[in-house]
Design an enzyme around this catalytic site. Structure first.
Site, PDB file in Angstrom:
ATOM      1  N   SER A   1     -34.009   4.283 -37.957  1.00 52.20           N
ATOM      2  CA  SER A   1     -33.038   4.932 -38.829  1.00 52.20           C
ATOM      3  C   SER A   1     -32.015   5.796 -38.112  1.00 52.20           C
ATOM      4  O   SER A   1     -30.917   5.974 -38.596  1.00 52.20           O
ATOM      5  CB  SER A   1     -33.753   5.772 -39.882  1.00 52.20           C
ATOM      6  OG  SER A   1     -34.573   6.730 -39.263  1.00 52.20           O
ATOM      7  N   SER A   2     -32.358   6.334 -36.974  1.00 53.11           N
ATOM      8  CA  SER A   2     -31.429   7.270 -36.347  1.00 53.11           C
ATOM      9  C   SER A   2     -30.938   6.752 -35.002  1.00 53.11           C
ATOM     10  O   SER A   2     -31.575   5.921 -34.366  1.00 53.11           O
ATOM     11  CB  SER A   2     -32.091   8.634 -36.147  1.00 53.11           C
ATOM     12  OG  SER A   2     -33.055   8.555 -35.123  1.00 53.11           O
TER      13      SER A   2
END
Length: 159
Positions: A15-16
């Protein structure tokens, strides 16, 4: 149907940007590719669906959308995913995606657990989904709290 005739795919997500640069996507891909190999399937690069830098809290992810389209068109028999939270962070989305894939005839394989072999397996999926959702909520709360503290301390963030 023999393993050479089955069409398999893998799905991985981080996600990051920090996770993307920390090579967590590579470790997921390596584990998925190893499992496909152990199961004696071949895996073309066009069947490796990877979303880097996309939250599991949304279903709007480029690779996931292509994967869902492929499944809906009947072009997929089996999907390997590292864990349910890589598919989606929200339990409701996990259930929706697994159900959608299974209705399209796709067998979903999570590396960290069996799916649907017993009521206990289904319960574990539910608990893992709820924990992933809880974890995401805690991350958001800590982030909000940190930003609030920085603002109260006079730090200005142009972003």
């Amino acid at each position: 149907m023999s393993s050479s005739q089955l069409q398999v795919a893998i799905y991985a997500r981080v996600s990051s940007e920090q996770q993307a640069t920390a090579n967590t996507i590579e470790s997921q891909l390596a584990a998925l590719q190893q499992r496909v190999k152990e199961d004696k399937f071949s895996l073309g690069t066009e069947f490796q669906f990877v979303d880097e830098g996309y939250s599991g809290a949304t279903l709007v992810r480029p690779a996931l959308e292509r994967l869902r389209d492929l499944a809906a068109d009947g072009g997929l028999d089996r999907l390997y995913v590292h864990s349910p939270d890589r598919l989606a962070r929200k339990y409701a989305y996990q259930v929706l995606l697994v159900d959608e894939l299974q209705r399209a005839g796709v067998e979903v394989i999570f590396l960290n657990r069996e799916l649907g072999r017993s009521p206990e397996d289904d319960l574990l999926l539910q608990v893992q989904g709820m924990m992933a959702e809880y974890e995401r909520a805690k991350i958001l709360e800590r982030s909000r709290r940190g930003k609030r503290h920085a603002a109260d301390s006079g730090s200005v963030n142009a972003l």
